[in-house]
Each structure stands twice: as C-alpha cells, then as structure tokens.
Design a protein around this motif. Structure first.
Motif, PDB file in Angstrom:
ATOM      1  N   GLY A  47       0.820  -1.207   0.000  1.00 28.23           N
ATOM      2  CA  GLY A  47       0.000   0.000   0.000  1.00 28.23           C
ATOM      3  C   GLY A  47       0.855   1.259   0.000  1.00 28.23           C
ATOM      4  N   PHE A  48       1.954   1.231   0.745  1.00 34.27           N
ATOM      5  CA  PHE A  48       2.846   2.389   0.789  1.00 34.27           C
ATOM      6  C   PHE A  48       3.566   2.599  -0.547  1.00 34.27           C
ATOM      7  N   VAL A  49       3.842   1.521  -1.265  1.00 29.41           N
ATOM      8  CA  VAL A  49       4.453   1.650  -2.592  1.00 29.41           C
ATOM      9  C   VAL A  49       3.499   2.401  -3.523  1.00 29.41           C
ATOM     10  N   LEU A  50       2.224   2.000  -3.510  1.00 34.95           N
ATOM     11  CA  LEU A  50       1.226   2.678  -4.342  1.00 34.95           C
ATOM     12  C   LEU A  50       1.017   4.116  -3.887  1.00 34.95           C
ATOM     13  N   PHE A  51       0.940   4.306  -2.576  1.00 31.45           N
ATOM     14  CA  PHE A  51       0.723   5.642  -2.000  1.00 31.45           C
ATOM     15  C   PHE A  51       1.877   6.577  -2.367  1.00 31.45           C
ATOM     16  N   SER A  52       3.113   6.099  -2.197  1.00 29.69           N
ATOM     17  CA  SER A  52       4.281   6.923  -2.498  1.00 29.69           C
ATOM     18  C   SER A  52       4.365   7.239  -3.987  1.00 29.69           C
ATOM     19  N   SER A  53       4.004   6.269  -4.822  1.00 22.07           N
ATOM     20  CA  SER A  53       4.018   6.486  -6.268  1.00 22.07           C
ATOM     21  C   SER A  53       3.007   7.562  -6.659  1.00 22.07           C
ATOM     22  N   ALA A  54       1.815   7.495  -6.046  1.00 24.75           N
ATOM     23  CA  ALA A  54       0.788   8.508  -6.317  1.00 24.75           C
ATOM     24  C   ALA A  54       1.258   9.889  -5.858  1.00 24.75           C
ATOM     25  N   CYS A  55       1.949   9.951  -4.727  1.00 29.49           N
ATOM     26  CA  CYS A  55       2.458  11.224  -4.209  1.00 29.49           C
ATOM     27  C   CYS A  55       3.500  11.824  -5.150  1.00 29.49           C
ATOM     28  N   ILE A  56       4.370  10.979  -5.714  1.00 32.81           N
ATOM     29  CA  ILE A  56       5.384  11.464  -6.649  1.00 32.81           C
ATOM     30  C   ILE A  56       4.718  12.062  -7.884  1.00 32.81           C
ATOM     31  N   LEU A  57       3.711  11.369  -8.418  1.00 34.13           N
ATOM     32  CA  LEU A  57       2.969  11.895  -9.564  1.00 34.13           C
ATOM     33  C   LEU A  57       2.298  13.219  -9.219  1.00 34.13           C
ATOM     34  N   PHE A  58       1.641  13.252  -8.078  1.00 36.54           N
ATOM     35  CA  PHE A  58       0.893  14.440  -7.652  1.00 36.54           C
ATOM     36  C   PHE A  58       1.825  15.629  -7.414  1.00 36.54           C
ATOM     37  N   GLN A  59       2.936  15.386  -6.705  1.00 40.61           N
ATOM     38  CA  GLN A  59       3.845  16.466  -6.346  1.00 40.61           C
ATOM     39  C   GLN A  59       4.565  17.038  -7.564  1.00 40.61           C
ATOM     40  N   THR A  60       4.964  16.156  -8.481  1.00 43.09           N
ATOM     41  CA  THR A  60       5.629  16.621  -9.697  1.00 43.09           C
ATOM     42  C   THR A  60       4.662  17.440 -10.551  1.00 43.09           C
ATOM     43  N   SER A  61       3.428  16.960 -10.652  1.00 42.26           N
ATOM     44  CA  SER A  61       2.406  17.677 -11.407  1.00 42.26           C
ATOM     45  C   SER A  61       2.111  19.035 -10.781  1.00 42.26           C
ATOM     46  N   ALA A  62       2.119  19.097  -9.455  1.00 46.29           N
ATOM     47  CA  ALA A  62       1.826  20.358  -8.762  1.00 46.29           C
ATOM     48  C   ALA A  62       2.853  21.431  -9.097  1.00 46.29           C
ATOM     49  N   GLY A 119       8.510  17.054   0.025  1.00 46.63           N
ATOM     50  CA  GLY A 119       7.459  16.135  -0.391  1.00 46.63           C
ATOM     51  C   GLY A 119       8.006  14.974  -1.200  1.00 46.63           C
ATOM     52  N   LEU A 120       8.878  15.266  -2.166  1.00 47.61           N
ATOM     53  CA  LEU A 120       9.457  14.214  -2.995  1.00 47.61           C
ATOM     54  C   LEU A 120      10.408  13.332  -2.189  1.00 47.61           C
ATOM     55  N   TYR A 121      11.185  13.945  -1.283  1.00 44.54           N
ATOM     56  CA  TYR A 121      12.123  13.165  -0.469  1.00 44.54           C
ATOM     57  C   TYR A 121      11.382  12.139   0.398  1.00 44.54           C
ATOM     58  N   VAL A 122      10.333  12.592   1.073  1.00 39.18           N
ATOM     59  CA  VAL A 122       9.567  11.688   1.944  1.00 39.18           C
ATOM     60  C   VAL A 122       8.958  10.544   1.126  1.00 39.18           C
ATOM     61  N   SER A 123       8.471  10.848  -0.076  1.00 37.18           N
ATOM     62  CA  SER A 123       7.897   9.816  -0.938  1.00 37.18           C
ATOM     63  C   SER A 123       8.957   8.796  -1.342  1.00 37.18           C
ATOM     64  N   ILE A 124      10.157   9.276  -1.685  1.00 35.84           N
ATOM     65  CA  ILE A 124      11.257   8.378  -2.069  1.00 35.84           C
ATOM     66  C   ILE A 124      11.678   7.521  -0.878  1.00 35.84           C
ATOM     67  N   TYR A 125      11.768   8.130   0.300  1.00 39.43           N
ATOM     68  CA  TYR A 125      12.151   7.404   1.516  1.00 39.43           C
ATOM     69  C   TYR A 125      11.147   6.285   1.803  1.00 39.43           C
ATOM     70  N   ASN A 126       9.855   6.628   1.796  1.00 44.99           N
ATOM     71  CA  ASN A 126       8.822   5.625   2.072  1.00 44.99           C
ATOM     72  C   ASN A 126       8.799   4.532   1.009  1.00 44.99           C
TER      73      ASN A 126
END
Length: 223
Positions: free
Chosen positions: A170-185, A200-207
C-alpha cells in the motif's frame, strides 16, 4: 498599446520561467539532500547505531518537518531541510543493517535501491514529458493516508498474517501517487516553494525505498 494576445504570451512565458526555476531548484536540492541523507545513513550503518525509540522518531520527524514549513521562505529553511533529511538518513542506517544481516541481504538492499530509482525516474519522466494534471489524485492520497495509518496501528496491536506485506504494498502505491501528484503540482502551479516540493518528494522516495525493502525482505525470508 499591447494587444491582449501579447499580454497572454508574456504571462505564459513568465509562468514557464517560474516552473523551470522551481523544477531546477527542487531537483538540485533533492539531489543534495538524498546524497547527505545517504551519507548519514552510511555512517549510522557503519557505527551500528540502534534504531531510535518510536517517540523520538515521531517527535524528530514532525518537529523538523513543521520547522521546515515555518522557515520555508527563508535561508534557514535550507538548514532545517538538511536537518530533517539527515535525521531520516540516521533512522535508515539501523534499517539497512537489519536487512544486510539477512541471507542475500545485500541483494535485497541493492534491488530495493534500483527499483526505487527506476520508479521515481519513470514516474517523474512521465509527468514531465506528458505534463498531465495529476491533481485528481488528491482524494486517493488523502484516503490512502488514513487507510495506511489505520492498518499500521492495527499491525501494532494485532498479529494478522500478511498485514505487513499488504501495508508495504500500500505504501508503494501511495508513495508512487504522491510522486505523480507532487511533480504535477510543480508544473501546473500548485507548488511554487522548492523547499516544500523537495521535502514532499524526499519523503515519498524514503517511504518507497523502505516499503520495497520490507516487501523484498518478506519475500526473501519465505524462500
């Protein structure tokens, strides 16, 4: 007098310059913080430092996170960014030691690292190339956060077979969605502060990395 089309063109050019600036600063700072965090993780791993108490982790992370938010518009925000990512690097050291100590632990760590780089690079390149607006993921991210929080709390109190694997996936999917969202933002104007974009990107990569470590570690232990 300038025609309306001229003003529109100037506005679009100014917007594009701002996007380019935020992207350049974000990825530059992200590279520096990832390198610094990796160095701290290596030192903690070599010194075999113990994993800190969960309360120390929570207070350290959220304290430094909110400090960074408060200082995000000043030069001090850069210092708090490195303090936050350095602290997270420190917590990563004992985690790496845990997996390195497993059979084929080196392969697990290197595979998780390679997969993290591939996922982050692929997702970032997709958004930067297509320039798609990923703001629709905000609802999924909000729901996902509370679902994962609830599942993680359940995992602390109940022994449920396969729960840890499900949480990690679930965290893999969640982090992937965050990377897409943050880059788009960044591209579409939702984020103009490169310090916050970097965090935001660092925390997503870490998780993402830690979750892949857990998945590969669980799969490897079943062999």
């Amino acid at each position: 007098m300038h025609e309306p089309n001229s003003y529109a063109l100037q506005s679009a050019q100014a917007e594009q310059l701002e996007v380019s600036r935020v992207l350049r600063n974000t990825y530059g700072l992200l590279a520096l913080t990832l390198g610094f965090s990796g160095l701290v993780a290596y030192v903690a791993q070599q010194m075999r430092l113990p994993y800190p108490n969960i309360f120390v982790v929570l207070i350290g992370f959220y304290g430094l996170f909110f400090l960074t938010v408060k200082l995000r518009d000043s030069a001090w925000g850069l210092l708090s960014t490195f303090a936050l990512t350095g602290f997270m690097g420190y917590t990563l050291g004992p985690i790496l030691n845990h997996y390195i100590g497993m059979p084929n632990g080196g392969e697990v760590v290197s595979s998780a690292f390679a997969m993290t780089a591939l996922v982050f690079g692929g997702l970032s390149a997709y958004v930067l190339t297509t320039r798609k607006d990923m703001s629709f993921l905000s609802g999924f991210i909000t729901v996902g956060f509370f679902v994962l929080l609830g599942a993680s709390l359940a995992g602390l109190f109940f022994e449920i077979s396969g729960l840890q694997l499900a949480i990690s996936a679930g965290f893999v999917l969640f982090s992937s969605a965050c990377i897409l969202f943050q880059t788009s933002a960044i591209i579409h104007g939702g984020e103009r502060n490169y310090i916050m974009a970097t965090i935001g990107l660092y925390v997503s990569i870490y998780n993402l990395f830690v979750s892949l470590l857990q998945i590969l570690g669980i799969m490897g232990s079943d062999d």
